[in-house]
Design a protein around this motif. Structure first.
Motif, PDB file in Angstrom:
ATOM      1  N   LEU A 108      44.843  79.156  32.967  1.00  0.00           N
ATOM      2  CA  LEU A 108      46.306  78.793  33.203  1.00  0.00           C
ATOM      3  C   LEU A 108      47.126  79.406  32.573  1.00  0.00           C
ATOM      4  O   LEU A 108      48.346  79.710  33.250  1.00  0.00           O
ATOM      5  CB  LEU A 108      46.490  77.307  32.395  1.00  0.00           C
ATOM      6  CG  LEU A 108      47.643  76.431  32.272  1.00  0.00           C
ATOM      7  CD1 LEU A 108      47.936  76.081  33.703  1.00  0.00           C
ATOM      8  CD2 LEU A 108      47.589  75.436  31.553  1.00  0.00           C
ATOM      9  N   ALA A 109      46.853  80.298  31.581  1.00  0.00           N
ATOM     10  CA  ALA A 109      47.750  81.214  30.954  1.00  0.00           C
ATOM     11  C   ALA A 109      48.253  82.668  32.080  1.00  0.00           C
ATOM     12  O   ALA A 109      49.289  82.897  32.176  1.00  0.00           O
ATOM     13  CB  ALA A 109      47.370  81.689  29.721  1.00  0.00           C
ATOM     14  N   ALA A 110      46.820  82.816  32.800  1.00  0.00           N
ATOM     15  CA  ALA A 110      47.153  83.840  33.765  1.00  0.00           C
ATOM     16  C   ALA A 110      48.031  83.540  34.862  1.00  0.00           C
ATOM     17  O   ALA A 110      48.763  84.343  35.401  1.00  0.00           O
ATOM     18  CB  ALA A 110      45.920  84.360  34.306  1.00  0.00           C
ATOM     19  N   LEU A 111      47.798  82.168  35.328  1.00  0.00           N
ATOM     20  CA  LEU A 111      48.405  81.698  36.320  1.00  0.00           C
ATOM     21  C   LEU A 111      50.190  81.859  35.942  1.00  0.00           C
ATOM     22  O   LEU A 111      51.059  81.996  36.558  1.00  0.00           O
ATOM     23  CB  LEU A 111      48.384  80.269  36.703  1.00  0.00           C
ATOM     24  CG  LEU A 111      47.187  79.885  37.649  1.00  0.00           C
ATOM     25  CD1 LEU A 111      46.796  78.561  38.136  1.00  0.00           C
ATOM     26  CD2 LEU A 111      47.373  80.612  39.077  1.00  0.00           C
ATOM     27  N   ALA A 112      50.275  81.225  34.698  1.00  0.00           N
ATOM     28  CA  ALA A 112      51.977  81.326  34.098  1.00  0.00           C
ATOM     29  C   ALA A 112      52.366  82.658  34.030  1.00  0.00           C
ATOM     30  O   ALA A 112      53.675  82.734  34.262  1.00  0.00           O
ATOM     31  CB  ALA A 112      51.954  80.584  32.786  1.00  0.00           C
ATOM     32  N   GLU A 113      51.668  83.630  33.931  1.00  0.00           N
ATOM     33  CA  GLU A 113      52.194  85.086  33.996  1.00  0.00           C
ATOM     34  C   GLU A 113      52.436  85.432  35.554  1.00  0.00           C
ATOM     35  O   GLU A 113      53.185  86.398  35.719  1.00  0.00           O
ATOM     36  CB  GLU A 113      51.185  86.017  33.281  1.00  0.00           C
ATOM     37  CG  GLU A 113      50.933  85.624  31.775  1.00  0.00           C
ATOM     38  CD  GLU A 113      50.148  86.814  31.015  1.00  0.00           C
ATOM     39  OE1 GLU A 113      49.763  87.527  31.613  1.00  0.00           O
ATOM     40  OE2 GLU A 113      49.860  86.491  29.826  1.00  0.00           O
ATOM     41  N   THR A 114      51.600  84.911  36.308  1.00  0.00           N
ATOM     42  CA  THR A 114      51.576  85.474  37.631  1.00  0.00           C
ATOM     43  C   THR A 114      52.623  84.515  38.786  1.00  0.00           C
ATOM     44  O   THR A 114      53.180  85.336  39.274  1.00  0.00           O
ATOM     45  CB  THR A 114      50.337  85.231  38.265  1.00  0.00           C
ATOM     46  OG1 THR A 114      49.346  85.933  37.516  1.00  0.00           O
ATOM     47  CG2 THR A 114      50.204  85.880  39.734  1.00  0.00           C
ATOM     48  N   LEU A 115      52.844  83.346  38.493  1.00  0.00           N
ATOM     49  CA  LEU A 115      53.604  82.490  39.418  1.00  0.00           C
ATOM     50  C   LEU A 115      54.843  82.371  38.636  1.00  0.00           C
ATOM     51  O   LEU A 115      55.074  82.006  37.737  1.00  0.00           O
ATOM     52  CB  LEU A 115      52.603  81.225  39.859  1.00  0.00           C
ATOM     53  CG  LEU A 115      51.371  81.600  40.538  1.00  0.00           C
ATOM     54  CD1 LEU A 115      50.507  80.360  40.973  1.00  0.00           C
ATOM     55  CD2 LEU A 115      51.532  82.289  41.789  1.00  0.00           C
ATOM     56  N   PRO A 116      55.878  81.740  39.627  1.00  0.00           N
ATOM     57  CA  PRO A 116      56.921  81.250  38.920  1.00  0.00           C
ATOM     58  C   PRO A 116      56.900  80.056  38.416  1.00  0.00           C
ATOM     59  O   PRO A 116      56.070  78.957  38.707  1.00  0.00           O
ATOM     60  CB  PRO A 116      58.026  81.105  40.396  1.00  0.00           C
ATOM     61  CG  PRO A 116      57.302  81.899  41.337  1.00  0.00           C
ATOM     62  CD  PRO A 116      55.906  82.061  41.136  1.00  0.00           C
ATOM     63  N   ALA A 117      57.547  79.738  37.412  1.00  0.00           N
ATOM     64  CA  ALA A 117      57.472  78.296  36.466  1.00  0.00           C
ATOM     65  C   ALA A 117      57.680  77.387  37.475  1.00  0.00           C
ATOM     66  O   ALA A 117      57.076  76.270  37.137  1.00  0.00           O
ATOM     67  CB  ALA A 117      58.387  78.430  35.348  1.00  0.00           C
ATOM     68  N   ALA A 118      58.652  77.347  38.232  1.00  0.00           N
ATOM     69  CA  ALA A 118      59.053  76.258  39.150  1.00  0.00           C
ATOM     70  C   ALA A 118      57.625  75.796  40.087  1.00  0.00           C
ATOM     71  O   ALA A 118      57.601  74.619  40.179  1.00  0.00           O
ATOM     72  CB  ALA A 118      60.156  76.509  39.837  1.00  0.00           C
ATOM     73  N   ASP A 119      56.976  76.879  40.495  1.00  0.00           N
ATOM     74  CA  ASP A 119      55.618  76.462  41.329  1.00  0.00           C
ATOM     75  C   ASP A 119      54.915  75.655  40.455  1.00  0.00           C
ATOM     76  O   ASP A 119      53.729  74.985  40.893  1.00  0.00           O
ATOM     77  CB  ASP A 119      55.157  77.603  41.903  1.00  0.00           C
ATOM     78  CG  ASP A 119      55.990  78.189  43.013  1.00  0.00           C
ATOM     79  OD1 ASP A 119      57.039  77.273  43.559  1.00  0.00           O
ATOM     80  OD2 ASP A 119      55.666  79.446  43.272  1.00  0.00           O
ATOM     81  N   LEU A 120      54.560  75.968  39.097  1.00  0.00           N
ATOM     82  CA  LEU A 120      53.874  75.434  38.285  1.00  0.00           C
ATOM     83  C   LEU A 120      53.989  74.080  37.718  1.00  0.00           C
ATOM     84  O   LEU A 120      53.178  73.455  36.890  1.00  0.00           O
ATOM     85  CB  LEU A 120      53.406  76.238  37.118  1.00  0.00           C
ATOM     86  CG  LEU A 120      52.510  77.734  37.527  1.00  0.00           C
ATOM     87  CD1 LEU A 120      52.525  78.657  36.236  1.00  0.00           C
ATOM     88  CD2 LEU A 120      51.416  77.351  38.166  1.00  0.00           C
TER      89      LEU A 120
END
Length: 62
Positions: free
Chosen positions: A18-30
């Protein structure tokens, strides 16, 4: 995303994924994913992951 999906399927949370996604994808997408996780609705979280996979797979192939 796959590790996170598998963990959620077992009622667990893969925090590193989850942390890796947060670093990679825009916050709005998450946002949908984070809301589902915050509500402990792991089925909805898995649907959000599927949507993200479809979105970024489609965008990556165009």
């Amino acid at each position: 995303m796959q590790k996170l999906d598998v963990a959620l399927a077992h009622g667990e949370l893969a925090e590193a994924s989850l942390a890796a996604l947060a670093e990679t994808l825009p916050a709005a997408d998450l946002t949908p994913l984070n809301r589902a996780i915050d509500a402990f609705d792991f089925d909805a979280a898995r649907h959000a992951i599927t949507a993200l996979q479809m979105r970024y797979t489609t965008e990556g192939s165009t």
